[in-house]
Design an enzyme around this catalytic site. Structure first.
Site, PDB file in Angstrom:
ATOM      1  N   MET A 177       0.803  -1.224   0.000  1.00  0.00           N
ATOM      2  CA  MET A 177       0.000   0.000   0.000  1.00  0.00           C
ATOM      3  C   MET A 177       0.840   1.280   0.000  1.00  0.00           C
ATOM      4  O   MET A 177       0.303   2.377   0.134  1.00  0.00           O
ATOM      5  CB  MET A 177      -0.953   0.012   1.197  1.00  0.00           C
ATOM      6  CG  MET A 177      -1.923  -1.140   1.214  1.00  0.00           C
ATOM      7  SD  MET A 177      -2.885  -1.223  -0.320  1.00  0.00           S
ATOM      8  CE  MET A 177      -3.591  -2.834  -0.154  1.00  0.00           C
ATOM      9  N   CYS A 178       2.150   1.157  -0.153  1.00  0.00           N
ATOM     10  CA  CYS A 178       3.008   2.349  -0.233  1.00  0.00           C
ATOM     11  C   CYS A 178       2.890   2.979  -1.618  1.00  0.00           C
ATOM     12  O   CYS A 178       2.872   2.275  -2.627  1.00  0.00           O
ATOM     13  CB  CYS A 178       4.459   1.980   0.017  1.00  0.00           C
ATOM     14  SG  CYS A 178       4.864   1.769   1.735  1.00  0.00           S
ATOM     15  N   HIS A 179       2.836   4.297  -1.625  1.00  0.00           N
ATOM     16  CA  HIS A 179       2.796   5.025  -2.888  1.00  0.00           C
ATOM     17  C   HIS A 179       4.200   5.119  -3.478  1.00  0.00           C
ATOM     18  O   HIS A 179       5.159   5.344  -2.739  1.00  0.00           O
ATOM     19  CB  HIS A 179       2.273   6.455  -2.664  1.00  0.00           C
ATOM     20  CG  HIS A 179       0.853   6.501  -2.243  1.00  0.00           C
ATOM     21  ND1 HIS A 179       0.466   6.358  -0.927  1.00  0.00           N
ATOM     22  CD2 HIS A 179      -0.282   6.672  -2.951  1.00  0.00           C
ATOM     23  CE1 HIS A 179      -0.851   6.448  -0.861  1.00  0.00           C
ATOM     24  NE2 HIS A 179      -1.332   6.637  -2.067  1.00  0.00           N
TER      25      HIS A 179
ATOM     26  N   MET B 166       8.336   4.661   5.614  1.00  0.00           N
ATOM     27  CA  MET B 166       8.550   3.295   5.144  1.00  0.00           C
ATOM     28  C   MET B 166       9.834   3.186   4.320  1.00  0.00           C
ATOM     29  O   MET B 166      10.540   2.180   4.381  1.00  0.00           O
ATOM     30  CB  MET B 166       7.345   2.802   4.335  1.00  0.00           C
ATOM     31  CG  MET B 166       6.081   2.648   5.159  1.00  0.00           C
ATOM     32  SD  MET B 166       6.280   1.642   6.655  1.00  0.00           S
ATOM     33  CE  MET B 166       6.770   0.082   5.953  1.00  0.00           C
ATOM     34  N   GLU B 167      10.153   4.219   3.585  1.00  0.00           N
ATOM     35  CA  GLU B 167      11.392   4.218   2.806  1.00  0.00           C
ATOM     36  C   GLU B 167      12.611   4.210   3.720  1.00  0.00           C
ATOM     37  O   GLU B 167      13.587   3.490   3.467  1.00  0.00           O
ATOM     38  CB  GLU B 167      11.416   5.424   1.860  1.00  0.00           C
ATOM     39  CG  GLU B 167      10.469   5.314   0.688  1.00  0.00           C
ATOM     40  CD  GLU B 167       8.982   5.505   1.004  1.00  0.00           C
ATOM     41  OE1 GLU B 167       8.160   5.245   0.108  1.00  0.00           O
ATOM     42  OE2 GLU B 167       8.634   5.904   2.136  1.00  0.00           O
TER      43      GLU B 167
ATOM     44  N   ASP C 193      24.431 -10.724   4.655  1.00  0.00           N
ATOM     45  CA  ASP C 193      24.733 -11.499   3.454  1.00  0.00           C
ATOM     46  C   ASP C 193      26.227 -11.511   3.149  1.00  0.00           C
ATOM     47  O   ASP C 193      26.778 -12.543   2.774  1.00  0.00           O
ATOM     48  CB  ASP C 193      23.959 -10.939   2.257  1.00  0.00           C
ATOM     49  CG  ASP C 193      24.262 -11.705   0.981  1.00  0.00           C
ATOM     50  OD1 ASP C 193      24.076 -12.938   0.976  1.00  0.00           O
ATOM     51  OD2 ASP C 193      24.697 -11.079  -0.004  1.00  0.00           O
TER      52      ASP C 193
END
Length: 159
Positions: free
Chosen positions: A75-77, A115-116, A130
């Site tokens: 749902m992130c733009h 969110m970013e 990793d």
């Protein structure tokens, strides 16, 4: 169901319409961490890891992740990011070392960049894992959280 912002009147998922939201300068800062043993700490800080410069690769991965957040979080733009910065700081913890990861994301737009920033910090930590897992699979990725945000309708936040 209309009280939930990400559900339509039929109860199905939707992306919130931000068409009418005012543009403003927005920023968000998030933090994550990764705990490593002495050998990994020495390898990273002396740039002697077999896979190369761990922190430089992690920085680029974090920047790329911030730009791809809308592809990962449903749902992130998709937004125009004006800047991403990733910073690292080492902290000794008992016989190990903790790498603190701070991501800052900025934009001028109609929705925030929390969110970013969180995605950037998370992917940085995953990238360090990793690149170092061949030496120790017991590496621990720590808490990831928003430390601050500014701009937008909800105003400023500081943890």
């Amino acid at each position: 169901m209309s009280e939930f912002t990400h559900f339509n009147d039929q109860g199905h998922a939707r992306m919130v319409d931000i068409t009418e939201k005012a543009e403003s300068h927005r920023s968000a800062v998030a933090q994550s961490s990764i705990q490593v043993n002495e050998a990994i700490y020495q390898g990273i800080t002396s740039n002697q890891m077999k896979k190369g410069d761990v922190l430089s690769v992690a920085q680029v991965a974090g920047i790329m992740a911030a730009k791809q957040t809308s592809s990962l979080i449903p749902m992130c733009h998709p937004i125009s990011i004006s800047g991403v910065n990733i910073e690292f700081d080492w902290k000794p913890v008992k016989e190990e070392y903790q790498l603190l990861i701070k991501s800052t994301v900025r934009t001028k737009g109609s929705t925030g960049v929390e969110m970013e920033a969180l995605t950037a910090a998370s992917v940085c930590a995953l990238t360090v894992y990793d690149m170092c897992k061949s030496l120790d699979k017991g590496i621990v990725i720590g808490e990831t959280y928003l430390t601050s945000k500014s701009g937008g309708k909800s105003g400023d936040y500081s943890r």
